[in-house]
Scaffold this motif. Structure first.
Motif, PDB file in Angstrom:
ATOM      1  N   ARG A  78       0.806  -1.225   0.000  1.00 35.03           N
ATOM      2  CA  ARG A  78       0.000   0.000   0.000  1.00 35.03           C
ATOM      3  C   ARG A  78       0.833   1.266   0.000  1.00 35.03           C
ATOM      4  O   ARG A  78       0.405   2.293  -0.489  1.00 35.03           O
ATOM      5  CB  ARG A  78      -0.941   0.020   1.191  1.00 35.03           C
ATOM      6  CG  ARG A  78      -2.034  -0.990   1.053  1.00 35.03           C
ATOM      7  CD  ARG A  78      -2.963  -0.901   2.207  1.00 35.03           C
ATOM      8  NE  ARG A  78      -3.985  -1.905   2.036  1.00 35.03           N
ATOM      9  CZ  ARG A  78      -5.146  -1.859   2.610  1.00 35.03           C
ATOM     10  NH1 ARG A  78      -5.447  -0.874   3.406  1.00 35.03           N
ATOM     11  NH2 ARG A  78      -6.029  -2.799   2.415  1.00 35.03           N
ATOM     12  N   THR A 121      -6.904   7.527  -1.495  1.00 30.01           N
ATOM     13  CA  THR A 121      -7.093   6.080  -1.562  1.00 30.01           C
ATOM     14  C   THR A 121      -8.547   5.725  -1.287  1.00 30.01           C
ATOM     15  O   THR A 121      -9.271   6.470  -0.624  1.00 30.01           O
ATOM     16  CB  THR A 121      -6.189   5.354  -0.550  1.00 30.01           C
ATOM     17  OG1 THR A 121      -6.536   5.761   0.775  1.00 30.01           O
ATOM     18  CG2 THR A 121      -4.723   5.643  -0.820  1.00 30.01           C
ATOM     19  N   ASP A 148     -10.530   2.630   0.420  1.00 32.48           N
ATOM     20  CA  ASP A 148     -10.338   1.452   1.255  1.00 32.48           C
ATOM     21  C   ASP A 148     -11.526   1.361   2.205  1.00 32.48           C
ATOM     22  O   ASP A 148     -11.964   2.381   2.747  1.00 32.48           O
ATOM     23  CB  ASP A 148      -9.028   1.559   2.039  1.00 32.48           C
ATOM     24  CG  ASP A 148      -8.569   0.227   2.612  1.00 32.48           C
ATOM     25  OD1 ASP A 148      -9.211  -0.805   2.346  1.00 32.48           O
ATOM     26  OD2 ASP A 148      -7.565   0.221   3.341  1.00 32.48           O
ATOM     27  N   GLY A 149     -12.060   0.186   2.391  1.00 37.12           N
ATOM     28  CA  GLY A 149     -13.219   0.034   3.264  1.00 37.12           C
ATOM     29  C   GLY A 149     -14.445   0.732   2.697  1.00 37.12           C
ATOM     30  O   GLY A 149     -15.291   1.213   3.440  1.00 37.12           O
ATOM     31  N   LYS A 150     -14.520   0.817   1.374  1.00 39.48           N
ATOM     32  CA  LYS A 150     -15.613   1.489   0.653  1.00 39.48           C
ATOM     33  C   LYS A 150     -15.778   2.936   1.089  1.00 39.48           C
ATOM     34  O   LYS A 150     -16.885   3.452   1.222  1.00 39.48           O
ATOM     35  CB  LYS A 150     -16.920   0.719   0.805  1.00 39.48           C
ATOM     36  CG  LYS A 150     -16.856  -0.656   0.170  1.00 39.48           C
ATOM     37  CD  LYS A 150     -18.171  -1.371   0.279  1.00 39.48           C
ATOM     38  CE  LYS A 150     -18.041  -2.779  -0.275  1.00 39.48           C
ATOM     39  NZ  LYS A 150     -19.239  -3.570  -0.034  1.00 39.48           N
ATOM     40  N   SER A 164     -10.048   8.194   1.482  1.00 36.02           N
ATOM     41  CA  SER A 164      -9.151   8.464   2.610  1.00 36.02           C
ATOM     42  C   SER A 164      -9.366   9.844   3.219  1.00 36.02           C
ATOM     43  O   SER A 164      -8.894  10.115   4.317  1.00 36.02           O
ATOM     44  CB  SER A 164      -7.693   8.315   2.171  1.00 36.02           C
ATOM     45  OG  SER A 164      -7.405   9.149   1.065  1.00 36.02           O
ATOM     46  N   ASN A 204      -7.096   2.389  -5.632  1.00 34.95           N
ATOM     47  CA  ASN A 204      -8.094   1.494  -5.062  1.00 34.95           C
ATOM     48  C   ASN A 204      -7.405   0.392  -4.262  1.00 34.95           C
ATOM     49  O   ASN A 204      -6.818  -0.523  -4.830  1.00 34.95           O
ATOM     50  CB  ASN A 204      -8.955   0.879  -6.167  1.00 34.95           C
ATOM     51  CG  ASN A 204     -10.028  -0.019  -5.604  1.00 34.95           C
ATOM     52  OD1 ASN A 204     -10.165  -0.165  -4.398  1.00 34.95           O
ATOM     53  ND2 ASN A 204     -10.794  -0.642  -6.473  1.00 34.95           N
ATOM     54  N   TYR A 205      -7.485   0.477  -2.939  1.00 34.46           N
ATOM     55  CA  TYR A 205      -6.928  -0.537  -2.052  1.00 34.46           C
ATOM     56  C   TYR A 205      -8.008  -1.486  -1.539  1.00 34.46           C
ATOM     57  O   TYR A 205      -7.730  -2.336  -0.705  1.00 34.46           O
ATOM     58  CB  TYR A 205      -6.214   0.104  -0.867  1.00 34.46           C
ATOM     59  CG  TYR A 205      -4.970   0.848  -1.249  1.00 34.46           C
ATOM     60  CD1 TYR A 205      -4.149   0.417  -2.271  1.00 34.46           C
ATOM     61  CD2 TYR A 205      -4.601   1.996  -0.574  1.00 34.46           C
ATOM     62  CE1 TYR A 205      -2.996   1.100  -2.616  1.00 34.46           C
ATOM     63  CE2 TYR A 205      -3.452   2.685  -0.907  1.00 34.46           C
ATOM     64  CZ  TYR A 205      -2.650   2.232  -1.925  1.00 34.46           C
ATOM     65  OH  TYR A 205      -1.518   2.908  -2.254  1.00 34.46           O
ATOM     66  N   ASP A 206      -9.226  -1.320  -2.014  1.00 35.19           N
ATOM     67  CA  ASP A 206     -10.328  -2.180  -1.615  1.00 35.19           C
ATOM     68  C   ASP A 206     -10.254  -3.524  -2.338  1.00 35.19           C
ATOM     69  O   ASP A 206      -9.560  -3.664  -3.346  1.00 35.19           O
ATOM     70  CB  ASP A 206     -11.667  -1.516  -1.963  1.00 35.19           C
ATOM     71  CG  ASP A 206     -12.394  -1.001  -0.756  1.00 35.19           C
ATOM     72  OD1 ASP A 206     -12.268  -1.611   0.320  1.00 35.19           O
ATOM     73  OD2 ASP A 206     -13.090   0.014  -0.878  1.00 35.19           O
ATOM     74  N   HIS A 230     -14.149   0.202  -7.941  1.00 36.31           N
ATOM     75  CA  HIS A 230     -14.794   1.497  -7.737  1.00 36.31           C
ATOM     76  C   HIS A 230     -14.852   2.231  -9.073  1.00 36.31           C
ATOM     77  O   HIS A 230     -14.024   1.989  -9.955  1.00 36.31           O
ATOM     78  CB  HIS A 230     -14.015   2.357  -6.737  1.00 36.31           C
ATOM     79  CG  HIS A 230     -14.024   1.809  -5.353  1.00 36.31           C
ATOM     80  ND1 HIS A 230     -15.164   1.753  -4.582  1.00 36.31           N
ATOM     81  CD2 HIS A 230     -13.041   1.265  -4.599  1.00 36.31           C
ATOM     82  CE1 HIS A 230     -14.881   1.210  -3.419  1.00 36.31           C
ATOM     83  NE2 HIS A 230     -13.590   0.898  -3.405  1.00 36.31           N
ATOM     84  N   PRO A 262      -9.397  -3.580  -7.970  1.00 38.40           N
ATOM     85  CA  PRO A 262      -8.546  -3.616  -6.784  1.00 38.40           C
ATOM     86  C   PRO A 262      -7.064  -3.573  -7.163  1.00 38.40           C
ATOM     87  O   PRO A 262      -6.622  -4.259  -8.078  1.00 38.40           O
ATOM     88  CB  PRO A 262      -8.915  -4.955  -6.135  1.00 38.40           C
ATOM     89  CG  PRO A 262     -10.334  -5.177  -6.561  1.00 38.40           C
ATOM     90  CD  PRO A 262     -10.405  -4.654  -7.967  1.00 38.40           C
TER      91      PRO A 262
END
Length: 107
Positions: free
Chosen positions: A3, A29, A31-33, A36, A52-54, A58, A76
């Motif tokens: 990340r 970012t 993450d977690g829908k 940041s 996109n770290y999910d 997205h 992702p």
């Protein structure tokens, strides 16, 4: 991909592509829908990199007048960049996850 490493790698790609040294880059970012940050101030001509770290895709976009963009489907681990060439406020959202919202203020 790590990340911390991904935004640095993406930023290096833009620098190597010949971006103007007076332009700045910011990273947002997913993450977690969620994004940041809910609000970001940038300067005219700056670039925002969306990563996109999910574990889900997205679709980051803005339909704000004069600041429209659509990064389509960010899978992702992928990312996309937007250069803001006009001043104003961009209301940024995800077309897939309605609760994902943020504001970019271009000064």
């Amino acid at each position: 991909m790590n990340r911390l490493f991904a935004p640095i790698l993406l930023a290096l790609v833009f620098v190597a592509a010949g971006s103007n040294v007076s332009e700045a880059q910011q990273v947002v970012t997913a993450d977690g829908k969620q994004f940041s940050t809910t609000e970001m101030r940038i300067s005219y001509q700056d670039t925002v990199v969306f990563m996109n770290y999910d574990a889900v895709p997205h679709q980051v976009f803005s339909s704000s007048n004069g600041l429209r963009f659509n990064l389509k489907r960010l899978l992702p681990g992928s990312g996309g960049a937007v250069r803001f060439a006009k001043r104003g406020v961009a209301e940024v959202r995800c077309a897939i996850h309605r609760d994902m919202r943020m504001k970019i203020i271009v000064e």
